[in-house]
Design an enzyme around this catalytic site. Structure first.
Site, mmCIF file in Angstrom:
data_model
loop_
_atom_site.group_PDB
_atom_site.id
_atom_site.type_symbol
_atom_site.label_atom_id
_atom_site.label_comp_id
_atom_site.label_asym_id
_atom_site.label_seq_id
_atom_site.Cartn_x
_atom_site.Cartn_y
_atom_site.Cartn_z
ATOM 1 N N ASP A 94 0.874 -1.175 0.000
ATOM 2 C CA ASP A 94 0.000 0.000 0.000
ATOM 3 C C ASP A 94 0.909 1.222 0.000
ATOM 4 O O ASP A 94 1.519 1.563 1.014
ATOM 5 C CB ASP A 94 -0.920 -0.027 1.222
ATOM 6 C CG ASP A 94 -1.910 1.142 1.228
ATOM 7 O OD1 ASP A 94 -1.584 2.200 0.674
ATOM 8 O OD2 ASP A 94 -2.995 0.992 1.814
ATOM 9 N N LYS A 135 -6.178 10.298 -2.260
ATOM 10 C CA LYS A 135 -5.369 11.163 -1.413
ATOM 11 C C LYS A 135 -4.592 12.175 -2.286
ATOM 12 O O LYS A 135 -5.200 13.077 -2.815
ATOM 13 C CB LYS A 135 -4.450 10.304 -0.538
ATOM 14 C CG LYS A 135 -5.220 9.183 0.218
ATOM 15 C CD LYS A 135 -6.127 9.716 1.312
ATOM 16 C CE LYS A 135 -7.139 8.697 1.856
ATOM 17 N NZ LYS A 135 -6.600 7.447 2.378
HETATM 18 C C1 LIG Z 1 -7.326 6.190 2.532
HETATM 19 C C2 LIG Z 1 -6.485 5.003 2.475
HETATM 20 C C3 LIG Z 1 -6.893 3.850 1.795
HETATM 21 C C4 LIG Z 1 -8.273 3.696 1.203
HETATM 22 O O1 LIG Z 1 -8.572 4.574 0.189
HETATM 23 P P1 LIG Z 1 -10.077 4.975 -0.165
HETATM 24 O O2 LIG Z 1 -9.949 5.645 -1.466
HETATM 25 O O3 LIG Z 1 -10.550 5.845 0.947
HETATM 26 O O4 LIG Z 1 -10.869 3.701 -0.239
HETATM 27 C C5 LIG Z 1 -6.019 2.800 1.721
HETATM 28 N N1 LIG Z 1 -4.803 2.836 2.289
HETATM 29 C C6 LIG Z 1 -4.378 3.908 2.966
HETATM 30 C C7 LIG Z 1 -3.019 3.904 3.561
HETATM 31 C C8 LIG Z 1 -5.195 5.028 3.088
HETATM 32 O O5 LIG Z 1 -4.780 6.073 3.796
#
Ligand SMILES: *Cc1c(COP(=O)(O)O)cnc(C)c1O
Length: 389
Positions: free
Chosen positions: A180, A205
């Site tokens: 991730d 993000k």
């Molecule tokens: C926000 C986030 C997600 C999930 O993303 P969404 O678009 O809100 O589903 C996954 N991993 C991390 C580290 C995040 O901060």
């Protein structure tokens, strides 16, 4: 070509832009063919930036996919309606009943819930490993272990992992590695360059950057791209052309936004590190952060997200602190232009392997406001906090 130059031109093929700067917004379900020969050609080339059917994407999607593939040095990029979908789909594309998954203990909370509430029911077992375990992860590998999942830095507590050490063990044992990379986001960290097979991001993000689109991306290497692409298609994953357009628009200015987020966040983090109520700061670029040495070795920079740990506290002090902030709004996301705050009185429920033996932890996202205003806001809110201890 250097990074900024590359990003300015990434994904701008004439096929996608038709002669203007940005790609056309091409909304489609149905693609129509003029002849049987054309249709057969499209069937042959489907999934290869050729119009076939809306769910396979249009020129707007191809432009974003190409740009992110270039950013992360992959073989291809799949788009999803959220970061959570990118994570679940990457895992579901490669795991089956009877498989075992090694998941980092500091995973994003919905990732953990996916393992416990959905994968478990499908007969896929999960072991949560210490983010700082490094090559020691070898001892946790079982006969049926298939995937090693990383998140670096970890959610909220920000531990930076020794990715090369973990990847080496994974390769020696035939495991697929996924990371991730929402924090490193291709600009400051490119997992595929370090041997990771699939890099996943919540584009929600920093790529989107304006808190107005949900979007996930997963970039795979040559070996895993065909399966990831096909299985994502079969499980019905797609995004709207309008959202893909906005994500690509955000991507173009991401590097300059990140510069400002990074600079202001470092100012605030260093200020908090000196504050008498603060035990320590969890910012990857500060020596107090677990795995800081890996951050220095592997990352090109930091961004607006970090946490700080209080020496002591209680729920009332936290609540009054949160309520008295003006510029930091309470919210679970991050990566937009605005400052945000969340707080956890204890992390213990979210850390089943490593636990949490510190005080309350507060996470900030430092936005693009003037940093003097943010510091003044924190200063007055910490006084309120102190008055409730
Ligand atoms: C926000 C986030 C997600 C999930 O993303 P969404 O678009 O809100 O589903 C996954 N991993 C991390 C580290 C995040 O901060």
């Amino acid at each position: 070509m250097k990074k900024n130059t590359k990003l300015a031109s990434a994904g701008r093929k004439l096929q996608y832009t038709q002669g203007v700067v940005n790609p056309v917004v091409q909304r489609a379900s149905t693609v129509v063919f003029d002849s049987v020969a054309d249709m057969h050609e499209a069937i042959k080339e489907r999934g290869n930036r050729t119009l076939f059917y809306g769910r396979r994407g249009t020129n707007t999607h191809y432009a974003l996919q190409d740009a992110i593939t270039e950013l992360e040095n992959g073989a291809g990029c799949a788009l999803y309606p959220s970061g959570a979908a990118a994570i679940s789909q990457s895992l579901l594309s490669f795991l089956k009943a009877g498989d075992h998954l090694l998941m980092v203990d500091t995973a994003y909370e919905p990732t953990r819930d996916l393992c416990d509430k959905i994968l478990a029911g499908l007969g896929i077992s999960t072991t949560y490993y210490d983010p700082m375990i490094g090559a020691g992860v070898k001892a946790l590998i079982q006969e049926n272990t298939k995937v090693l999942f990383l998140e670096s830095p970890g959610s909220i507590t920000m531990e930076v992992q020794d990715v090369p050490a973990l990847v080496q063990v994974a390769k020696e044992n035939g495991l697929i590695t996924m990371l991730d990379n929402t924090y490193g986001n291709g600009w400051h960290y490119r997992p595929l360059d370090h041997g990771v097979d699939i890099s996943i991001q919540a584009a929600t993000k920093y790529i989107v950057g304006h808190s107005d689109v949900m979007m996930g991306v997963a970039v795979a290497n040559e070996e895993y791209w065909p399966t990831l692409r096909e299985h994502s298609y079969l499980l019905g994953q797609c995004t709207s052309a309008d959202d893909a357009y906005l994500a690509l628009r955000g991507l173009r200015t991401m590097p300059v936004r990140l510069q400002q987020h990074e600079k202001s966040a470092l100012t605030v983090a260093n200020w908090l590190a000196e504050h008498p109520l603060v035990d320590h700061v969890r910012h990857p670029a500060l020596p107090s952060n677990p795995g800081h040495e890996y951050f220095k070795r592997d990352f090109d920079g930091s961004n607006g997200l970090f946490s700080f740990v209080m020496k002591s506290g209680n729920q009332k002090a936290i609540n009054r602190f949160l309520d008295s902030l003006h510029h930091f709004k309470m919210g679970f996301s991050w990566g937009g232009y605005e400052s945000l705050v969340t707080a956890n009185i204890t992390m213990a429920a979210l850390r089943t392997t490593t636990g949490w033996e510190h005080g309350p932890i507060i996470r900030l996202h430092i936005g693009l406001e003037d940093v003097e205003d943010l510091l003044a806001d924190l200063e007055q809110a910490l006084k309120v906090y102190e008055s409730h201890l």
